[in-house]
Design a protein around this motif. Structure first.
Motif, PDB file in Angstrom:
ATOM      1  N   GLY A 154     -10.921   5.479   0.036  1.00 11.97           N
ATOM      2  CA  GLY A 154     -10.078   5.135   1.173  1.00 11.97           C
ATOM      3  C   GLY A 154      -8.820   4.419   0.726  1.00 11.97           C
ATOM      4  O   GLY A 154      -8.370   4.563  -0.412  1.00 11.97           O
ATOM      5  N   PRO A 155      -8.236   3.598   1.599  1.00  9.20           N
ATOM      6  CA  PRO A 155      -6.978   2.923   1.258  1.00  9.20           C
ATOM      7  C   PRO A 155      -7.152   1.938   0.108  1.00  9.20           C
ATOM      8  O   PRO A 155      -8.141   1.198   0.046  1.00  9.20           O
TER       9      PRO A 155
ATOM     10  N   ASP B 234      -6.115  -1.465  -1.988  1.00  4.55           N
ATOM     11  CA  ASP B 234      -5.711  -2.779  -1.490  1.00  4.55           C
ATOM     12  C   ASP B 234      -5.743  -3.822  -2.605  1.00  4.55           C
ATOM     13  O   ASP B 234      -6.162  -3.528  -3.727  1.00  4.55           O
TER      14      ASP B 234
ATOM     15  N   TRP C 139      -0.583  -0.364  -2.256  1.00  5.42           N
ATOM     16  CA  TRP C 139      -1.414  -0.992  -1.231  1.00  5.42           C
ATOM     17  C   TRP C 139      -1.288  -0.224   0.080  1.00  5.42           C
ATOM     18  O   TRP C 139      -0.192   0.060   0.565  1.00  5.42           O
ATOM     19  N   GLY C 140      -2.429   0.142   0.620  1.00  5.30           N
ATOM     20  CA  GLY C 140      -2.452   0.903   1.865  1.00  5.30           C
ATOM     21  C   GLY C 140      -2.457   2.403   1.668  1.00  5.30           C
ATOM     22  O   GLY C 140      -2.735   3.151   2.611  1.00  5.30           O
ATOM     23  N   GLU C 141      -2.168   2.883   0.454  1.00  2.08           N
ATOM     24  CA  GLU C 141      -2.165   4.326   0.191  1.00  2.08           C
ATOM     25  C   GLU C 141      -3.589   4.809  -0.072  1.00  2.08           C
ATOM     26  O   GLU C 141      -4.396   4.123  -0.703  1.00  2.08           O
ATOM     27  N   ASP C 142      -3.898   5.994   0.403  1.00  5.94           N
ATOM     28  CA  ASP C 142      -5.216   6.563   0.177  1.00  5.94           C
ATOM     29  C   ASP C 142      -5.434   6.803  -1.321  1.00  5.94           C
ATOM     30  O   ASP C 142      -4.563   7.347  -2.018  1.00  5.94           O
TER      31      ASP C 142
END
Length: 428
Positions: free
Chosen positions: A9-10, A12, A23-26
């Motif tokens: 998933g994302p 972090d 950060w926040g990217e899959d």
């Protein structure tokens, strides 16, 4: 082999290997665009995809050729995706070293787990006594250990398989004589809820190099383990039926050739006996301790000399200070890299952090602080602030535990490595 990018998933800030720009990217999308190494932060520890696959294949092929089973030690990586790769290559199961590691392996669906230690936690023993699928084997090295286990397993739905651990003078755990080990075996046999299922031990407790004296010490201990098994079999101490077979287990990543030379003749699955190696460090290998002692490198002929093992682990550290002539400080320390079996070794440099990887000689890591490496170098070496060093490491078992998420590179030795996947560890 796909590892963990597809289900992370994302990304972090929990993971120090993740760049702030991601950060926040899959995780899968990040890996799919194959970002270059220079996009990742330092300090960093990376895995080499080709070396991982090659190391797994080498030991799988070797154990098949010599005719023994392999249950690699899961504590090395505590990475379920790497466990699955080892199992897919033919490993019979996994070995673990603590009750918690055992619970992780069972939760991950591993159906054959050897716990290479005595399980004495009452709650864990009661948990293992409940209905479960798969096979769990634990160790005991004293009658007192068996007595401590007994109250918590007497109502077991299925008996808990126990291997008698043989040690030796000056070693770690393990019964200190054959007679003492036989007494443990008889105690197991007499205890409701336990089933005598074989013998085991760890030869690496008696040697730490590849000298002739060390190899002889290992050879002698392996002969004692074989003798213990034969004595229990000849004296009728083993039960008539042990589902899955009696297990004779030894073998780390340093002396597995000596172990197999002494035990392979006992391996007879059709007759109810399995010899099981527990090598674990081989999957990551290293550029230090294991490079020197592993059979693949110290032997020139025979089955153990076939194939190859390569270090799949590399550290990357940025030069952050040049405070005096001949000294640079880089941004990787004890929190990032192993140091218990030798300090990291400077192998190469990436000028400015994004230049092509170039071999670098003459530089030595002389010490590590928590977050700094002291790098000494001669006057003819040009080392600058901002350069990134590739470091070889020693002892993979104390490398993985420092990283919750490890980038997987296509080729760590390439001029411009790129990230292709992630491996998640679960050290707790």
């Amino acid at each position: 082999m796909a590892y963990d990018a597809h289900h992370l998933g994302p990304l972090d800030p929990r993971f120090k290997a993740v760049p702030v720009t991601a950060w926040g990217e899959d995780a899968a999308e990040f890996a799919a665009r194959r970002p270059p190494l220079h996009e990742l932060p330092t300090p960093l520890l990376t895995l080499d995809a080709g070396a991982l696959a090659g190391n797994v294949a080498t030991l799988a092929r070797w154990t098949a050729e010599v005719g023994v089973d392999l249950a690699p030690h899961g504590k090395t990586t505590m990475a379920p995706s790497l466990w699955r790769e080892q199992l897919a290559a033919g490993a019979i199961g996994l070995t673990v070293a603590t009750p918690w590691q055992l619970s992780v392996a069972l939760r991950e669906g591993v159906d054959w787990v050897q716990a290479a230690y005595p399980v004495l936690d009452p709650a864990v023993l009661r948990w293992l006594s409940a209905p479960r699928s798969g096979r769990v084997l634990v160790w005991a090295d004293g009658v007192d250990v068996v007595e401590r286990m007994a109250p918590h397993v007497r109502d077991a739905v299925h008996p808990l398989d126990v291997l008698v651990e043989l040690g030796g003078a000056g070693g770690r755990t393990g019964a200190r004589s054959l007679d003492a080990a036989v007494a443990v075996a008889r105690a197991v046999r007499a205890t409701p809820g336990l089933r005598l299922a074989g013998v085991a031990g760890y030869e690496g407790a008696f040697a730490h190099d590849a000298s002739a004296a060390s190899l002889q010490t290992v050879h002698d201990w392996v002969a004692d383990l074989a003798a213990l098994h034969r004595r229990l079999a000849d004296d009728g101490v083993y039960p008539d039926d042990v589902p899955g077979g009696v297990v004779v287990s030894a073998g780390g990543s340093a002396y597995y050739d000596v172990v197999v030379a002494g035990l392979a003749g006992l391996h007879d699955p059709a007759g109810g006996v399995r010899v099981v190696l527990r090598s674990g460090a081989y999957i990551g290998h290293d550029d230090g301790f294991y490079r020197e002692v592993t059979p693949v490198h110290r032997l020139r002929s025979g089955p153990a000399a076939s194939g190859t093992l390569r270090s799949a682990l590399h550290g990357w550290a940025r030069v952050v200070s040049r405070p005096e002539p001949g000294l640079a400080l880089a941004d990787a320390g004890k929190r990032d890299l192993p140091f218990d079996e030798g300090l990291p070794v400077v192998q190469a440099v990436r000028r400015g952090g994004d230049g092509d990887t170039e071999e670098l000689t003459g530089c030595t890591v002389s010490a590590l602080n928590d977050q700094h490496a002291f790098v000494r170098f001669p006057a003819d070496v040009d080392l600058r602030v901002g350069d990134v060093l590739r470091l070889g490491i020693s002892h993979p078992c104390t490398a993985f535990d420092k990283w919750g998420l490890l980038p997987v590179l296509d080729d760590a030795l390439a001029p411009q490595p790129v990230l292709v996947d992630w491996v998640r560890t679960v050290f707790g």
